[in-house]
Write an enzyme that holds these catalytic residues in place. Structure first.
Site, PDB file in Angstrom:
ATOM      1  N   ASP A 169      28.645  24.562  43.268  1.00 49.59           N
ATOM      2  CA  ASP A 169      27.012  25.220  43.197  1.00 49.59           C
ATOM      3  C   ASP A 169      27.136  26.410  44.051  1.00 49.59           C
ATOM      4  O   ASP A 169      27.211  26.417  45.307  1.00 49.59           O
ATOM      5  CB  ASP A 169      26.341  24.082  43.927  1.00 49.59           C
ATOM      6  CG  ASP A 169      24.767  24.569  44.021  1.00 49.59           C
ATOM      7  OD1 ASP A 169      24.392  25.974  43.504  1.00 49.59           O
ATOM      8  OD2 ASP A 169      24.019  23.925  44.421  1.00 49.59           O
TER       9      ASP A 169
ATOM     10  N   TYR B  63      14.770  38.251  37.340  1.00 47.02           N
ATOM     11  CA  TYR B  63      16.182  38.484  36.861  1.00 47.02           C
ATOM     12  C   TYR B  63      16.666  40.143  37.172  1.00 47.02           C
ATOM     13  O   TYR B  63      17.688  40.500  37.627  1.00 47.02           O
ATOM     14  CB  TYR B  63      16.127  38.288  35.321  1.00 47.02           C
ATOM     15  CG  TYR B  63      17.585  38.365  34.584  1.00 47.02           C
ATOM     16  CD1 TYR B  63      18.664  37.666  34.858  1.00 47.02           C
ATOM     17  CD2 TYR B  63      17.858  39.637  33.989  1.00 47.02           C
ATOM     18  CE1 TYR B  63      19.863  37.672  34.429  1.00 47.02           C
ATOM     19  CE2 TYR B  63      19.140  39.883  33.421  1.00 47.02           C
ATOM     20  CZ  TYR B  63      20.192  38.899  33.757  1.00 47.02           C
ATOM     21  OH  TYR B  63      21.337  39.060  33.120  1.00 47.02           O
TER      22      TYR B  63
ATOM     23  N   SER C 281      32.024  28.465  31.004  1.00 41.37           N
ATOM     24  CA  SER C 281      31.486  29.026  29.539  1.00 41.37           C
ATOM     25  C   SER C 281      31.211  30.447  29.676  1.00 41.37           C
ATOM     26  O   SER C 281      31.237  31.005  30.596  1.00 41.37           O
ATOM     27  CB  SER C 281      30.149  28.066  29.146  1.00 41.37           C
ATOM     28  OG  SER C 281      29.229  28.412  30.092  1.00 41.37           O
TER      29      SER C 281
ATOM     30  N   LYS D 259      19.722  41.629  39.466  1.00 44.90           N
ATOM     31  CA  LYS D 259      20.833  42.386  38.982  1.00 44.90           C
ATOM     32  C   LYS D 259      20.732  43.716  39.377  1.00 44.90           C
ATOM     33  O   LYS D 259      21.807  44.646  39.672  1.00 44.90           O
ATOM     34  CB  LYS D 259      20.519  42.675  37.325  1.00 44.90           C
ATOM     35  CG  LYS D 259      20.908  40.982  36.655  1.00 44.90           C
ATOM     36  CD  LYS D 259      22.333  40.592  36.915  1.00 44.90           C
ATOM     37  CE  LYS D 259      22.707  39.316  36.313  1.00 44.90           C
ATOM     38  NZ  LYS D 259      24.041  38.956  36.599  1.00 44.90           N
TER      39      LYS D 259
ATOM     40  N   THR E 120      25.997  35.741  22.509  1.00 45.50           N
ATOM     41  CA  THR E 120      26.285  34.209  22.803  1.00 45.50           C
ATOM     42  C   THR E 120      25.173  33.379  22.683  1.00 45.50           C
ATOM     43  O   THR E 120      24.084  33.700  22.283  1.00 45.50           O
ATOM     44  CB  THR E 120      26.401  34.372  24.645  1.00 45.50           C
ATOM     45  OG1 THR E 120      24.919  34.584  25.125  1.00 45.50           O
ATOM     46  CG2 THR E 120      27.239  35.475  24.969  1.00 45.50           C
TER      47      THR E 120
END
Length: 350
Positions: free
Chosen positions: A75, A197, A26, A201, A232
Site C-alpha cells: 500500500d 487528479y 497491471s 500530477k 487501457t
C-alpha cells in the site's frame, strides 16, 4: 515542440538491472515489467492486487527462466509497507542493490468528497462537517513522495560495482541509477473537472523539476513520462465519450518511451508526452501542421513528443501547438469517427 528521431539505445543495458515498480501488477507497470524482464532485468513489483501481481511474477519467471522476479503486497500510502518493499528488493536482487525505481502506482476517478465531488462541496454548513476524501492525493502524491524518498536512499547506496564485490576491475562510480516518474497530460495542463487528479500530477512535475537539479549530485538520473489519454481498461465511459472522435495513445508507445529512458544512461532530466500517433511536418511559418492521420492498419505516425523538459517556460506554448494537432486529428476523423467511438462506448463496453 520537437520531433527528434528516437535514438537507438542498446537494450542490453537493461540486463541484470534490479527495477522496483509500484503499482506494477497491471496497466503501464505490468507492461514495463514484461518488456524489461524480456531484456534481462530483475523485476520487483509492489501492488494492492495480489492475485494479479502473483500471476504476473509467475508469468515473468516462466518466460525468462529467472526466479529473481518478485511480488509483494504494498500500500503506497503506508510508509512501512513501502519500506518493506524496498528491503525485499535489496534482498531479492542478485547484486544486493536496486538500480532503478518507477513510482507508477496511481489512481483517478471520483474518490473525492461525498456527496458531490471536490469542486462541488455540499452539506458543509452542519455542526461537524467532514473533510473531503483526498485518496487521489494520498496515492498519487504522498505515495510517490514516499517511493522517491526511499529510492534516493537505496539508489545512492548502489554507488559502485566494486562495493558489492562485483566486477572488481570496473572503475568506481559507474553504476547507472534511475528514477522514472509517471506523470500525465494533467502534469502539464489542467483537466477540467478533475481538480484533485490535476493537482497531484502537477505536483509530480514539480517534484521532477526540483530533483533534476539536485539528484545528479548523487549520481541518480530523473526522467518523466506524461501520457495523454491512452488505450487501457482504466478509461471510464465518461472520458471515452468526451474523447469521442478524437484519438488515444498506445500503451506500446508509453512502454517504448519508458524503455528508452531506462536503457539510455545519458537520458537525464527529460520529459515526453505520449499521445495518439500523428504525422506532421514543419510549415513555412514555423508551425507544425497535420499532413496525415495514421489508420488502424499501422501507417506511419509519431506518438512520443519531447516537451522541452529543460525549459518548462515553454510548456503552455507546447500545449497550444499540441492541442491544435489533436483538434485537427478529431476534425479529420469527422462525424464518422465520433459516431464509431460513441457506439463502442454505449454498446461494446457494456
Amino acid at each position: 515542440m520537437a520531433t527528434p528521431e528516437t535514438p537507438k539505445v542498446d537494450l542490453d543495458h537493461l540486463k541484470g538491472k534490479t527495477i522496483l515498480i509500484t503499482g506494477g501488477a497491471s496497466g503501464f507497470g505490468a507492461a514495463f515489467a514484461r518488456k524489461w524482464a524480456s531484456h534481462g532485468a530483475n523485476i520487483i513489483i509492489g501492488d494492492m492486487s495480489d492475485a494479479a501481481g502473483e500471476s504476473l511474477v509467475a508469468e515473468l519467471r516462466s518466460s525468462t527462466g529467472s526466479q529473481n522476479h518478485c511480488y509483494q503486497h504494498c500500500d503506497v500510502t503506508d510508509w512501512q509497507s513501502q519500506v518493506a518493499l524496498f528491503k525485499l528488493a535489496v534482498k531479492q536482487s542478485p547484486s544486493g542493490h536496486i538500480d532503478a525505481v518507477v513510482p507508477n502506482a496511481g489512481i483517478s476517478g471520483d474518490t473525492n468528497s461525498s456527496p458531490g465531488n471536490f469542486e462541488d462541496p455540499q452539506g458543509l454548513d452542519g455542526d461537524d462537517p467532514a473533510p473531503p476524501r483526498l485518496k487521489i492525493l494520498d496515492v498519487n502524491l504522498t505515495g510517490v513522495m514516499y517511493t522517491v524518498h526511499l529510492a534516493m536512499f537505496w539508489l545512492a547506496k548502489n554507488n559502485t560495482e566494486k562495493a558489492q564485490g562485483k566486477n572488481e576491475n570496473q572503475p568506481e562510480g559507474t553504476r547507472d541509477r534511475h528514477i522514472l516518474l509517471i506523470g500525465s497530460v494533467a502534469s502539464l495542463t489542467p483537466l477540467v473537472g478533475a481538480a484533485q487528479y490535476t493537482a497531484s500530477k502537477h505536483a509530480v512535475t514539480g517534484l521532477f523539476r526540483s530533483l533534476r537539479g539536485t539528484a545528479f549530485h548523487r549520481g541518480i538520473r530523473i526522467n518523466l513520462l506524461c501520457p495523454h489519454f491512452v488505450k487501457t481498461g482504466l478509461l471510464s465511459d465518461g472520458v471515452m465519450l468526451i474523447l469521442a472522435g478524437g484519438g488515444l495513445g498506445e500503451v506500446s508507445d508509453v512502454v517504448e518511451a519508458g524503455t528508452q529512458f531506462m536503457a539510455d544512461k545519458t537520458a537525464y532530466g527529460r520529459s515526453v508526452v505520449i499521445g495518439p500517433k500523428l504525422k506532421v511536418e514543419d510549415g513555412d511559418d514555423g508551425e507544425m501542421r497535420l499532413v496525415e492521420i495514421p489508420s488502424a492498419e499501422g501507417e506511419e505516425g509519431k506518438g512520443i513528443w519531447d516537451c522541452f523538459a529543460h525549459d518548462y517556460q515553454s510548456t503552455e506554448a507546447f500545449f497550444y501547438r499540441y492541442t491544435r494537432l489533436l483538434i485537427a486529428f478529431a476534425k479529420m476523423r469527422g462525424w464518422a469517427g465520433w459516431a464509431k467511438d460513441v457506439f463502442n462506448v454505449v454498446f461494446r463496453r457494456k
